[in-house]
Design a protein around this motif. Sequence first.
Motif, PDB file in Angstrom:
ATOM      1  N   ASP A  52      -5.994  18.575  63.890  1.00 49.98           N
ATOM      2  CA  ASP A  52      -6.989  18.306  64.925  1.00 49.98           C
ATOM      3  C   ASP A  52      -6.500  17.196  65.844  1.00 49.98           C
ATOM      4  N   VAL A  53      -6.776  17.362  67.136  1.00 45.29           N
ATOM      5  CA  VAL A  53      -6.440  16.366  68.142  1.00 45.29           C
ATOM      6  C   VAL A  53      -7.722  15.995  68.863  1.00 45.29           C
ATOM      7  N   THR A  54      -7.942  14.705  69.061  1.00 48.68           N
ATOM      8  CA  THR A  54      -9.135  14.250  69.759  1.00 48.68           C
ATOM      9  C   THR A  54      -8.936  14.376  71.261  1.00 48.68           C
ATOM     10  N   VAL A  55      -9.940  14.968  71.946  1.00 42.51           N
ATOM     11  CA  VAL A  55      -9.936  15.065  73.403  1.00 42.51           C
ATOM     12  C   VAL A  55     -10.950  14.044  73.907  1.00 42.51           C
ATOM     13  N   PRO A  56     -10.486  12.911  74.449  1.00 45.93           N
ATOM     14  CA  PRO A  56     -11.415  11.839  74.803  1.00 45.93           C
ATOM     15  C   PRO A  56     -12.392  12.219  75.927  1.00 45.93           C
ATOM     16  N   MET A  62      -9.942  19.196  68.961  1.00 43.81           N
ATOM     17  CA  MET A  62      -9.354  20.476  69.300  1.00 43.81           C
ATOM     18  C   MET A  62      -8.276  20.790  68.272  1.00 43.81           C
ATOM     19  N   LYS A  63      -8.164  22.067  67.878  1.00 40.56           N
ATOM     20  CA  LYS A  63      -7.149  22.451  66.900  1.00 40.56           C
ATOM     21  C   LYS A  63      -5.830  22.709  67.605  1.00 40.56           C
ATOM     22  N   ARG A  64      -4.758  22.242  66.986  1.00 43.00           N
ATOM     23  CA  ARG A  64      -3.402  22.497  67.465  1.00 43.00           C
ATOM     24  C   ARG A  64      -2.592  23.049  66.312  1.00 43.00           C
ATOM     25  N   ARG A  65      -1.514  23.778  66.643  1.00 42.05           N
ATOM     26  CA  ARG A  65      -0.619  24.318  65.624  1.00 42.05           C
ATOM     27  C   ARG A  65       0.789  23.853  65.896  1.00 42.05           C
TER      28      ARG A  65
END
Length: 137
Positions: A52-56, A62-65
């Motif tokens: 998971d990456v935070t979108v400020p 948001m999920k990333r691979r």
Amino acid sequence: MALGLNVDEPETTCDDPNCPFHGTVSVRGGTVDGMVASTEMHRTVIVEREYDVTVPKYDRKMKRRSRTPAHAPDCLDLSVGDAVRIAETRPLSKTKAHVVVGTLDTTRDLGASSLSGPSDPDSEVALDEIESAGGDA
């Protein structure tokens, strides 16, 4: 326990020179857990992990691979969907700088969830019944 990591040495032996257990390759750096996404190449697997990456801007996650090619020694029997641990090593080819050091017995989702079909076989039947009834769910 072998290699200084929390993995067991496989019972089978191999004559692969790039095996961390029976060859001359040493592991260094970090380890990554992931799911085997592809086994199409010779002695190479693609390991996929999801994070998971935070979108400020939207205050959401948001999920990333991330897909990492790794060397698969002959002494490990790997297939698509296996949870594995890979360790960093010296560059083995143009794209490979990791080697699979073991499989994991885990129930947590390590990514590549789209690789396997539905976990419940009845869910396909229920979906077919909805589609045949003309529902636009």
